[in-house]
Design an enzyme around this catalytic site. Sequence first.
Site, PDB file in Angstrom:
ATOM      1  N   ASP A 111      -2.992 -10.330  -2.294  1.00 15.74           N
ATOM      2  CA  ASP A 111      -3.498  -9.805  -1.019  1.00 15.74           C
ATOM      3  C   ASP A 111      -4.938  -9.351  -1.284  1.00 15.74           C
ATOM      4  O   ASP A 111      -5.252  -8.857  -2.359  1.00 15.74           O
ATOM      5  CB  ASP A 111      -2.648  -8.608  -0.592  1.00 15.74           C
TER       6      ASP A 111
ATOM      7  N   HIS B 262      -6.561  -6.897  -0.340  1.00 10.67           N
ATOM      8  CA  HIS B 262      -6.713  -5.459  -0.548  1.00 10.67           C
ATOM      9  C   HIS B 262      -5.967  -5.045  -1.816  1.00 10.67           C
ATOM     10  O   HIS B 262      -5.044  -5.736  -2.250  1.00 10.67           O
ATOM     11  CB  HIS B 262      -6.190  -4.715   0.695  1.00 10.67           C
TER      12      HIS B 262
ATOM     13  N   HIS C 234       0.817  -1.228   0.000  1.00  9.24           N
ATOM     14  CA  HIS C 234       0.000   0.000   0.000  1.00  9.24           C
ATOM     15  C   HIS C 234       0.842   1.266   0.000  1.00  9.24           C
ATOM     16  O   HIS C 234       0.302   2.371  -0.122  1.00  9.24           O
ATOM     17  CB  HIS C 234      -0.914   0.047   1.233  1.00  9.24           C
TER      18      HIS C 234
ATOM     19  N   ASP D 181      -4.943 -12.470   3.427  1.00  6.85           N
ATOM     20  CA  ASP D 181      -6.168 -11.958   4.030  1.00  6.85           C
ATOM     21  C   ASP D 181      -7.426 -12.230   3.210  1.00  6.85           C
ATOM     22  O   ASP D 181      -8.518 -11.807   3.599  1.00  6.85           O
ATOM     23  CB  ASP D 181      -6.034 -10.466   4.399  1.00  6.85           C
TER      24      ASP D 181
END
Length: 372
Positions: free
Chosen positions: A181, A183, A144, A269
């Site tokens: 991931d 996200h 991120h 995740d």
Amino acid sequence: MTRRTAFFFDELSLWHSASQHALILPVGGWVQPPSAAGHAESPETKRRMKNLMDVSGLTRQLHLQSAPAASEEDLLRVHPAHYLERFKALSDAGGGELGDHAPIGPGSYEIAKLSAGLAMAAVDAVLKGEADNAYSLSRPPGHHCLADQAMGFCFLANIPIAIEAAKARHGLGKVAVIDWDVHHGNGTQAIYYNRPDVLTISLHQDGCFPPGYSGTEDRGEDAGLGSNLNIPLLPGSGHAAYLEAMERIVIPALERFEPELIVVACGYDANGVDPLARMLLHSDSFRSMTRMVRETAEHLCQGRLVLVHEGGYAEAYVPFCGLAVMEELSDVRTEVQDPLRDFIDLQQPCEAQRKLQGELIQQMAKGFGLAG
Ligand code: ZN
């Protein structure tokens, strides 16, 4: 045939800490201080993965190594000096909030440099032929982080730092980054948005983080147009949807791009019991996705494959997903059985959602010019 798999780990990377949080909420106001777990991005998730690898006997079959921290020169290929100075100053002062959902503690700057250094060493080992493939248990995570802004528990862009170091040192050409991931891999996307030599593909839960982000229209710009692909998946997607997206979009995109190295931003995740997302993968999903990229790497780029650890917040479950990935990379099977596999398997989405998700994947593949 057993493969030579290198595993890069350093206990110090688990000593990065955030200030006091319950899950992701800073303590105060209506947020009661946490009992024990503290911030979601807890070292225990990663330590327990390494511990399960140890007690199952897998670690002994791998080439376990630490690595030097990334140097300032390595960081400056990706991050501007003013950002690094601000990060170091806050870390030296004992920590605080560095960006958007990016709390740090004392010494986090040095630990983040080590985390990036582990990813660099993993890429190095594969490019030099010292390992067939490699895994970096990098912490804090990186995907991120923008060039000049910390975000979502990420402070340095580990994967871009590793890629740029390899380009500078080994003259590495085209690289593909697959981010599974749950996200969105917004940092990696932003850093490579106008670069034609790095293909970035993110599979993520539609609208989860960054909040509301979907991204199918964002394909890169200028010389990088077409080398960024986003695959948003509906909340509640499971094993079948991820495998279908891999098969119909990710693998054909890799074949079209012909990278010299494949890097996976390996978050866990999207597992069925994660507190920060709503997907339904189990250990065999991660095993299958790893097999698909491994076989594609063998076919396209002499097996050159590096996985770099990202998110995953279910402390008890991430280790089983991580072990499956390591087993697949190394071709060593331990006796460990995933105790939640059947529980998650029984909760896979209904036929109607699977059909809808399948149609959406097909539309995306068509939009990306990949429909065969
Ligand atoms: Zn994540």
